[in-house]
Motif scaffolding. Structure first.
Motif, PDB file in Angstrom:
ATOM      1  N   GLU A 406       0.832  -1.211   0.000  1.00 39.58           N
ATOM      2  CA  GLU A 406       0.000   0.000   0.000  1.00 39.58           C
ATOM      3  C   GLU A 406       0.864   1.258   0.000  1.00 39.58           C
ATOM      4  N   GLN A 409       2.029   1.795  -3.478  1.00 38.24           N
ATOM      5  CA  GLN A 409       0.915   2.190  -4.338  1.00 38.24           C
ATOM      6  C   GLN A 409       0.484   3.630  -4.108  1.00 38.24           C
ATOM      7  N   ASN A 410       0.583   4.106  -2.857  1.00 39.37           N
ATOM      8  CA  ASN A 410       0.146   5.485  -2.597  1.00 39.37           C
ATOM      9  C   ASN A 410       1.292   6.492  -2.641  1.00 39.37           C
ATOM     10  N   GLU A 415       8.369   3.297  -6.250  1.00 40.69           N
ATOM     11  CA  GLU A 415       8.710   2.009  -6.850  1.00 40.69           C
ATOM     12  C   GLU A 415      10.185   1.961  -7.235  1.00 40.69           C
TER      13      GLU A 415
END
Length: 436
Positions: A406, A409-410, A415
């Motif tokens: 998470e 992703q947020n 990444e």
């Protein structure tokens, strides 16, 4: 022209016309047959392709991955000779691994877990469908085993061999073993016991540490291990310190020679050494297993002593992995934050000041120094943000994994930050994919 000649000419014309029609018909027929053959061949090829694709399991995908790496090695070596070996390896890793990894797999690859934490069993002594399903869902970066996982040499080797088959990515197969009585493998009678680091250090001969590393590395490699959370680079600073018999002594220069000796012995047997426990736990008598452990060691004393041991190991060029303690060191962090969750310790000092370029592993996230104050997801995210590359033994793997996923992703963790850690991890896992 008489009537008979006209008739013969007319018949000749009709014969020629019929001959031309037959030629056209044959051409058309051959064309149709050719097209049908091509269509049939294409259909067969497509069917074979589909069948082959469906039958490829994850292990075969790994074999193809190795082929890609081999071809990339050749291309890189021939066309970009100015690249360093590390740059060549990074290119291979990027093109053959990272670019093809789903985000979920990238995140899982940052964890070293116990087999129980991903399978749900109380004590794993075999690797069957449960392990296969768990690694299919969560292809973690490593599995660490303990005494409860060991029954016999054949049982342990079979479990490790099966585990390696059940994942699409190479695994760290780890143990915490220095060869003495605290070593689960040696204690189970599966390897030759060595003297403790404390005893080896007292001998004054660093070759004894090298011999111990060779002995331990030999039996670990035979069983299938490729990572050992040893040796300890901690100094004995106070009586009853947390390092105990795992420390080689008190003098930085002397201890450094023993640590590098043990490390060399292990790694000559293809077992990566993970040196612990930065910044050094020999100045506290408290154990992070029981709760908060803190030291009043000054930053100046750390730099003059403990840091000198780690710096010597790093400068040797052989140190691939360092673990960070969950001890609190207020002189370094300004508060009681565990060192493995502190950017001041992990990034500012170990990564930047000491210039360590290998893999940094957090302290065990299931220790009370962490679990009494942080949730499994919070601790994992904090460790990565501090600069750790791998999360070791989270209290609850799924919670920690989902928390990190998470966070990526947020945007809390980028990444590319994950990719940087994976490059460092795979430099170890794929070091043999390129000629040194």
């Amino acid at each position: 022209m008489d009537t008979n000649e006209q008739r013969q000419e007319s018949q000749q014309n009709r014969r020629e016309e019929r001959h031309k029609r037959r030629q056209r018909s044959q051409i058309i027929a051959y064309t149709v047959v050719g097209i049908m053959i091509l269509v049939l061949a294409a259909g067969i090829a497509f069917a074979v392709s589909k069948i082959t694709g469906m039958n490829h399991n994850r292990q075969e995908q790994q074999n193809r991955l190795d082929d890609i790496i081999a071809s990339e090695e050749t291309i890189t070596a021939e066309t970009v000779p100015e690249l360093t070996n590390e740059q060549k390896l990074d290119k291979i890793i990027d093109e053959a691994i990272i670019q093809n990894m789903p985000l979920e797999d990238k995140v899982a690859g940052l964890f070293i877990t116990t087999p129980e934490s991903i399978t749900g069993v109380s004590a794993a002594v075999q690797a069957g469908d449960g392990t296969k399903d768990a690694l299919s869902k969560y292809p973690v970066g490593g599995i660490v085993y303990a005494a409860k996982n060991i029954q016999s040499a054949d049982q342990l080797k079979q479990m490790i061999d099966n585990t390696k088959l059940y994942t699409s990515y190479p695994l760290f197969i780890a143990i915490d073993g220095e060869g003495s009585g605290t070593d689960a493998v040696a204690a189970a009678g599966l390897g030759t016991k060595t003297d403790s680091p404390e005893t080896i250090g007292a001998s004054g001969d660093a070759n004894n540490a090298y011999t111990a590393g060779t002995t331990v590395g030999s039996y670990l490699a035979e069983l299938g291990f490729n990572l050992d959370f040893a040796p300890a680079a901690d100094l004995k600073v106070v009586d009853g310190n947390a390092a105990g018999s795992s420390s080689y002594g008190t003098d930085a220069a002397t201890v450094a020679s023993f640590v590098t000796g043990m490390q060399t012995g292990l790694q000559e047997q293809k077992v990566t050494a993970a040196i612990g426990h930065f910044p050094g736990i020999g100045s506290t008598t408290q154990s992070t297993k029981n709760g908060m452990a803190s030291t009043d060691r000054s930053a100046e004393d750390f730099r003059a002593n403990e840091f000198a041991v780690f710096q010597s190991c790093i400068d040797s060029g052989e140190t691939k992995m360092i673990t960070v303690s969950n001890m609190a060191a207020p002189s370094l962090t300004g508060d009681n934050t565990p060192c493995s969750l502190s950017g001041a310790v992990v990034t500012d000092i170990l990564r930047n000041e000491l210039n360590f370029r290998g893999v940094i592993v957090s302290g065990a996230m299931n220790q009370a120094a962490i679990t009494n104050y942080y949730g499994a997801d919070e601790a994992a995210v904090l460790a990565l943000r501090a600069g750790c590359d791998m999360i070791y033994a989270p209290e609850n793997f799924e919670t920690a994994y989902n928390g990190v996923l998470e966070a990526v992703q947020n945007g809390t963790i980028s990444e590319e930050r994950v990719n940087d850690s994976l490059r460092r991890i795979y430099r170890i896992k794929y070091a043999d994919k390129i000629e040194q």
